[in-house]
Design an enzyme around this catalytic site. Structure first.
Site, PDB file in Angstrom:
ATOM      1  N   PHE A  87       0.820  -1.219   0.000  1.00  0.00           N
ATOM      2  CA  PHE A  87       0.000   0.000   0.000  1.00  0.00           C
ATOM      3  C   PHE A  87       0.847   1.260   0.000  1.00  0.00           C
ATOM      4  O   PHE A  87       0.389   2.325  -0.378  1.00  0.00           O
ATOM      5  CB  PHE A  87      -0.958   0.009   1.204  1.00  0.00           C
ATOM      6  CG  PHE A  87      -0.330   0.475   2.482  1.00  0.00           C
ATOM      7  CD1 PHE A  87       0.344  -0.394   3.320  1.00  0.00           C
ATOM      8  CD2 PHE A  87      -0.400   1.817   2.842  1.00  0.00           C
ATOM      9  CE1 PHE A  87       0.938   0.056   4.490  1.00  0.00           C
ATOM     10  CE2 PHE A  87       0.183   2.271   4.017  1.00  0.00           C
ATOM     11  CZ  PHE A  87       0.862   1.391   4.841  1.00  0.00           C
ATOM     12  N   LYS A  88       2.102   1.153   0.431  1.00  0.00           N
ATOM     13  CA  LYS A  88       2.944   2.345   0.512  1.00  0.00           C
ATOM     14  C   LYS A  88       3.181   2.969  -0.867  1.00  0.00           C
ATOM     15  O   LYS A  88       3.589   4.121  -0.966  1.00  0.00           O
ATOM     16  CB  LYS A  88       4.273   2.023   1.195  1.00  0.00           C
ATOM     17  CG  LYS A  88       4.085   1.689   2.673  1.00  0.00           C
ATOM     18  CD  LYS A  88       5.388   1.634   3.437  1.00  0.00           C
ATOM     19  CE  LYS A  88       5.169   1.514   4.928  1.00  0.00           C
ATOM     20  NZ  LYS A  88       4.694   0.178   5.356  1.00  0.00           N
ATOM     21  N   ASP A  89       2.894   2.204  -1.934  1.00  0.00           N
ATOM     22  CA  ASP A  89       3.000   2.766  -3.279  1.00  0.00           C
ATOM     23  C   ASP A  89       2.138   4.025  -3.438  1.00  0.00           C
ATOM     24  O   ASP A  89       2.546   4.970  -4.104  1.00  0.00           O
ATOM     25  CB  ASP A  89       2.536   1.741  -4.329  1.00  0.00           C
ATOM     26  CG  ASP A  89       3.629   0.734  -4.673  1.00  0.00           C
ATOM     27  OD1 ASP A  89       4.816   1.104  -4.640  1.00  0.00           O
ATOM     28  OD2 ASP A  89       3.291  -0.422  -4.978  1.00  0.00           O
ATOM     29  N   ALA A 126       3.759   7.002  -1.669  1.00  0.00           N
ATOM     30  CA  ALA A 126       5.071   7.298  -2.265  1.00  0.00           C
ATOM     31  C   ALA A 126       4.922   7.886  -3.666  1.00  0.00           C
ATOM     32  O   ALA A 126       5.657   8.800  -4.048  1.00  0.00           O
ATOM     33  CB  ALA A 126       5.922   6.034  -2.305  1.00  0.00           C
TER      34      ALA A 126
END
Ligand SMILES: *Cc1c(COP(=O)(O)O)cnc(C)c1O
Length: 431
Positions: free
Chosen positions: A106-108, A111
């Site tokens: 999910f950090k995509d 970021a």
């Protein structure tokens, strides 16, 4: 929109200033001066609007005039240009799969948004920005991928040699272009200490426009609201969902609570943790006691003093009654996590990663004692990112998504680095 520091000693900042600085000069977290409410009919009409428009509508009031609207539209669209399906696994339980982005976590989302904002801001800075980040695995990959090819930004990532998974290492070291990977002969704590020292060194910060890309940056935090609204768009039940978030540093949950404050229907949030359960313990006892993190199989949640908790308290206006009503905590052991992965696979042919399994177990326990409720978990990473554990528990192989095949065979390129500040400073001066 202005942002103030939760420590109260720094001047308010614009979106642009807060995103470039990351942290306020008084070391506080930035927080929006007011919480916008979704305009009338927005929630009801989610199904009729495109995913790109939803993202743009949600973020627009937060960015204000820091970014021209056509550019912000592009940035918002590029942030959500992969599927984010809400999958029904069981009668009363869904899984919001946040792992279809380029680095499978999910950090995509955060970021990608932050990197494009910083890329936009460097256009009128006459200096390149150097993003310096220490990673234990997932953050570095998402940040590197987000910034890949963004002009005016260079990314330097420090990771502990031999302590990240094969997929994670390739995601850090095989990109090339404007991404430099330093393979540190030490631990994640060493990497973090070295990065902190660099930010404290005036000779370096004067020479390079250093920026941190950690999860407290508002440009990473705020866009995480997008997928809660994309879940609302796919939610078809008449009752508001119980939303269960596997939590570490609590940025994800803080974004969900922010969207709820703005008008998104939620019955209740569950903060699902592994044994690093400072927040669930606080909800049980009223005492907030930071601890030294213990290693678990859901290692992205091994956090002993979650930075974003203060934002959540602020969103609830420090009202203990509202916190108790809207937020439940859950502590899930590794043993339960493993049994949950096993059971959900056998009963529903659905593969959870360890982080999703923590959330699943917490939501399942909650629903058992709550008639008529329905809910969803955030499935924060693709099971293949934790293939060793998942394959051992399920006794079968997890296929690599085809998008990753070329990355896995690409050449690894890293700079071996001693775990000392001097080694980092020297490399930075030579870049
Ligand atoms: C970072 C991460 C989390 C924790 O998210 P927070 O926003 O820090 O609470 C959970 N799962 C995975 C896979 C992660 O990478």
């Amino acid at each position: 929109m202005k942002y103030f520091s939760l420590n109260g000693h720094s001047a308010p900042a614009s979106f642009r200033e807060a995103a470039i600085l990351g942290q306020a000069p008084d070391k506080g977290l930035y927080f929006p001066e007011n919480i916008p409410t979704f305009k009338g009919g927005f929630i009801e009409s989610l199904q009729k609007i495109s995913v790109e428009e939803i993202a743009y509508e949600v973020i627009r009031p937060y960015v204000g005039d820091s970014i021209a609207s056509s550019a912000l539209q592009d940035i918002a669209a590029q942030t959500v240009n992969f599927p984010i399906p809400l999958v029904q696994v069981h009668e009363r339980m869904h899984s919001l799969e946040l792992y279809h982005g380029p680095t499978l976590a999910f950090k995509d989302v955060g970021a990608r948004f932050m990197s494009r904002c910083l890329g936009y801001f460097t256009k009128d800075l006459n200096k390149e920005i150097t993003v310096l980040v220490a990673t234990s695995g997932d953050t570095g990959g998402a940040v590197a991928n987000g910034f890949l090819g963004v002009e005016g930004v260079r990314v330097v990532i420090l990771y502990p040699s031999g302590r990240v998974s094969k997929v994670q290492e390739q995601q850090l070291t095989a990109l090339g272009q404007n991404v430099v990977a330093l393979e540190v002969d030490g631990t994640f704590d060493d990497c973090q200490r070295m990065v902190k020292a660099a930010f404290a060194d005036t000779a370096l910060t004067q020479k390079l426009q250093l920026s941190s890309a950690n999860s407290i940056n508002i440009a990473r935090w705020l866009p995480q609201q997008f997928y809660f609204l994309l879940a609302a768009r796919q939610w078809s039940s008449a009752v508001a969902p119980v939303v269960c978030v596997p939590s570490g540093n609590f940025g994800n949950l803080a974004a969900g609570v922010l969207a709820w404050k703005s008008g998104m229907p939620v019955k209740r949030f569950i903060a699902a943790c592994n044994v690093n359960d400072v927040v669930p313990a606080y909800l049980r006892t009223g005492k907030y006691v930071p601890v030294k993190a213990q290693a678990t199989i859901s290692n992205a949640m091994d956090v002993g003093d979650p930075s974003n908790w203060i934002r959540i308290e602020h969103l609830f206006e420090h009202d203990a009654e509202v916190i108790q009503r809207m937020l439940k905590g859950a502590t899930i052991t590794d043993e339960t996590t493993k049994r949950t992965m096993e059971r959900v696979y056998h009963e529903h042919t659905y593969t959870l990663d360890p982080h999703g399994a923590v959330a699943w177990s917490a939501l399942e326990n909650y629903l058992e004692s709550s008639d008529g409720s329905e809910g969803y978990i955030l499935e924060t990473a693709h099971p293949v990112k934790f293939a060793d554990i998942v394959e051992e528990i399920l006794q079968r192989e997890i296929a690599l998504p085809s998008t990753l095949e070329s990355l896995m065979s690409a050449a690894k390129k890293s700079i071996p680095t001693a775990a000392t500040e001097q080694a980092l400073f020297q490399t930075l001066h030579e870049l």
